[in-house]
Motif scaffolding. Structure first.
Motif, PDB file in Angstrom:
ATOM      1  N   THR A  59       0.823  -1.323   0.149  1.00 34.40           N
ATOM      2  CA  THR A  59       0.049   0.003   0.048  1.00 34.40           C
ATOM      3  C   THR A  59       0.797   1.228   0.033  1.00 34.40           C
ATOM      4  N   THR A  60       2.045   1.144  -0.068  1.00 33.30           N
ATOM      5  CA  THR A  60       2.950   2.409  -0.052  1.00 33.30           C
ATOM      6  C   THR A  60       2.877   2.986  -1.433  1.00 33.30           C
ATOM      7  N   PRO A  61       2.959   4.141  -1.700  1.00 35.98           N
ATOM      8  CA  PRO A  61       2.608   4.891  -3.114  1.00 35.98           C
ATOM      9  C   PRO A  61       3.581   4.414  -4.129  1.00 35.98           C
ATOM     10  N   VAL A  62       4.856   4.297  -3.788  1.00 32.30           N
ATOM     11  CA  VAL A  62       5.891   3.487  -4.809  1.00 32.30           C
ATOM     12  C   VAL A  62       5.472   2.344  -5.234  1.00 32.30           C
ATOM     13  N   THR A  63       5.194   1.489  -4.123  1.00 32.91           N
ATOM     14  CA  THR A  63       4.967  -0.038  -4.615  1.00 32.91           C
ATOM     15  C   THR A  63       3.503  -0.168  -5.348  1.00 32.91           C
ATOM     16  N   THR A  64       2.436   0.682  -4.874  1.00 29.47           N
ATOM     17  CA  THR A  64       1.309   0.761  -5.441  1.00 29.47           C
ATOM     18  C   THR A  64       1.539   1.285  -6.982  1.00 29.47           C
ATOM     19  N   ALA A  65       2.241   2.236  -7.252  1.00 26.56           N
ATOM     20  CA  ALA A  65       2.687   2.874  -8.638  1.00 26.56           C
ATOM     21  C   ALA A  65       3.235   1.931  -9.521  1.00 26.56           C
ATOM     22  N   ALA A  66       4.211   1.182  -8.925  1.00 27.07           N
ATOM     23  CA  ALA A  66       4.868   0.228  -9.730  1.00 27.07           C
ATOM     24  C   ALA A  66       3.964  -1.044  -9.976  1.00 27.07           C
ATOM     25  N   LEU A  67       2.948  -1.502  -9.169  1.00 24.52           N
ATOM     26  CA  LEU A  67       2.292  -2.583  -9.377  1.00 24.52           C
ATOM     27  C   LEU A  67       1.348  -2.361 -10.411  1.00 24.52           C
ATOM     28  N   THR A  68       0.773  -1.254 -10.318  1.00 18.64           N
ATOM     29  CA  THR A  68      -0.398  -0.784 -11.289  1.00 18.64           C
ATOM     30  C   THR A  68       0.074  -0.443 -12.789  1.00 18.64           C
ATOM     31  N   THR A  69       1.563   0.060 -12.685  1.00 13.82           N
ATOM     32  CA  THR A  69       1.900   0.115 -14.229  1.00 13.82           C
ATOM     33  C   THR A  69       2.254  -1.420 -14.664  1.00 13.82           C
ATOM     34  N   GLY A  70       2.758  -2.160 -13.973  1.00 12.76           N
ATOM     35  CA  GLY A  70       2.948  -3.633 -14.200  1.00 12.76           C
ATOM     36  C   GLY A  70       1.759  -4.147 -14.575  1.00 12.76           C
ATOM     37  N   LEU A  71       0.832  -3.950 -13.782  1.00 13.57           N
ATOM     38  CA  LEU A  71      -0.349  -4.714 -14.121  1.00 13.57           C
ATOM     39  C   LEU A  71      -1.227  -4.187 -15.391  1.00 13.57           C
ATOM     40  N   GLY A  72      -1.078  -2.851 -15.763  1.00 13.30           N
ATOM     41  CA  GLY A  72      -1.713  -2.258 -16.865  1.00 13.30           C
ATOM     42  C   GLY A  72      -0.858  -2.781 -17.938  1.00 13.30           C
TER      43      GLY A  72
END
Length: 320
Positions: A59-72
């Motif tokens: 739930t950290t901003p950096v991890t969330t951004a990385a995972l959402t980018t990878g998912l997309g």
């Protein structure tokens, strides 16, 4: 310090630093009370700490951004593949003598090519649960067809390793969509860039179909170039992360990054990139991730240098 406290402090290092600072001592006291008289942390509490650490770090901003980018990126690569291959089917992949049979069944082929786009469109539209449900349905159908083929005796010549590799991407997408639905992730920005990737992804699969029919070879220098870029990226990241002994850290981390970047892409390129033309979406997903990270970085720098855009919320339109 008792052995139990020392071991629990080691376990609590798995938690993010901000959480340890805010509630670390309180959590430590509670754990020591629960396991009073023991020398080792109980299995139940150990698993709870590990699960809490994973949840907090996701739930950290950096991890969330990385995972959402990878998912997309994975969704773009995998969901546009059937549509791109269907487009290729009608524009050169079939001999002219065989085209009448293809044209006769074009409605079914077009529908089957467009349906896998549904999870991607739902994800970009903000319907996380719908995207998860659609992906679960598609994965169940794919695995079901494979099981039926195996039970029907059509498993001759099937490579189990290749099958697991083929199912790895849709399974990973399903897991990330489940996390996205639970944590209420939103699709990465800028949205226009990700929507534009839908037709571009279809054209990319059409292009790789064309190139695959004539043979595509990965140059021998590519792993070395990737190694150099990896070393430079890791070294720059280390330089910003540390304050002391920067020179030693940059050299050590840079050399480690070069070795990793030189060794890892070699089998990855030879075993994966060439299979991209056989229906493997991972290389295209990696390419989309790199491009998306660059676009995100440029957009972030532009907002930092634009006071008006920085003062607006992400969802608030900028007045011109």
């Amino acid at each position: 310090m008792s052995p139990l406290e020392r071991r629990y402090r080691r376990l609590l290092r798995l938690l993010p630093a901000t959480h340890r600072t805010a509630r670390g001592e309180e959590l430590l006291g509670l754990l020591l009370d629960l396991d009073h008289g023991r020398r080792h942390p109980s299995r139940h509490e150990t698993l709870n700490i590990i699960a809490l650490a994973i949840r907090l770090r996701l739930t950290t901003p950096v991890t969330t951004a990385a995972l959402t980018t990878g998912l997309g990126a994975l969704l773009v690569a995998a969901s546009t593949q059937p549509a791109g291959q269907t487009l290729d089917l009608f524009t050169g992949a079939v001999l002219a003598t065989d085209m009448p049979d293809v044209i006769a069944s074009w409605p079914q082929m077009v529908v089957l090519g467009l349906l896998p786009l549904a999870p991607l469109i739902a994800w970009l539209g903000g319907a996380n649960r719908t995207a998860f449900t659609l992906q679960a349905i598609f994965l169940t159908v794919i695995v079901g067809w494979f099981v039926i083929d195996v039970l029907g005796g059509a498993d001759m010549g099937i490579n189990p390793g290749q099958q697991l590799f083929a199912y790895a991407t849709p399974v990973l997408i399903l897991v990330l969509l489940a996390i996205a639905a639970r944590e209420r992730w939103t699709a990465p920005r800028p949205r226009l860039f990700w929507w534009a990737l839908v037709p571009l992804g279809i054209l990319a699969w059409k292009g790789t179909g064309e190139w695959g029919r004539h043979g595509v070879y990965v140059p021998a220098a590519v792993p070395t170039v990737i190694g150099i870029l990896t070393a430079a990226t890791v070294a720059v990241g280390a330089a910003f992360a540390v304050r002391r002994h920067r020179t030693v850290v940059i050299i050590g981390v840079g050399l480690t990054g070069f070795v990793a970047g030189w060794l890892i892409p070699d089998p990855l390129l030879s075993n994966t990139a060439m299979q991209h033309f056989d229906g493997q979406p991972l290389p295209l997903a990696i390419l989309v991730t790199v491009i998306a990270a660059a676009i995100t970085g440029i957009s972030h720098l532009a907002r930092r240098h634009n006071p008006e855009a920085r003062s607006l919320s992400p969802d608030e339109p900028e007045m011109r």
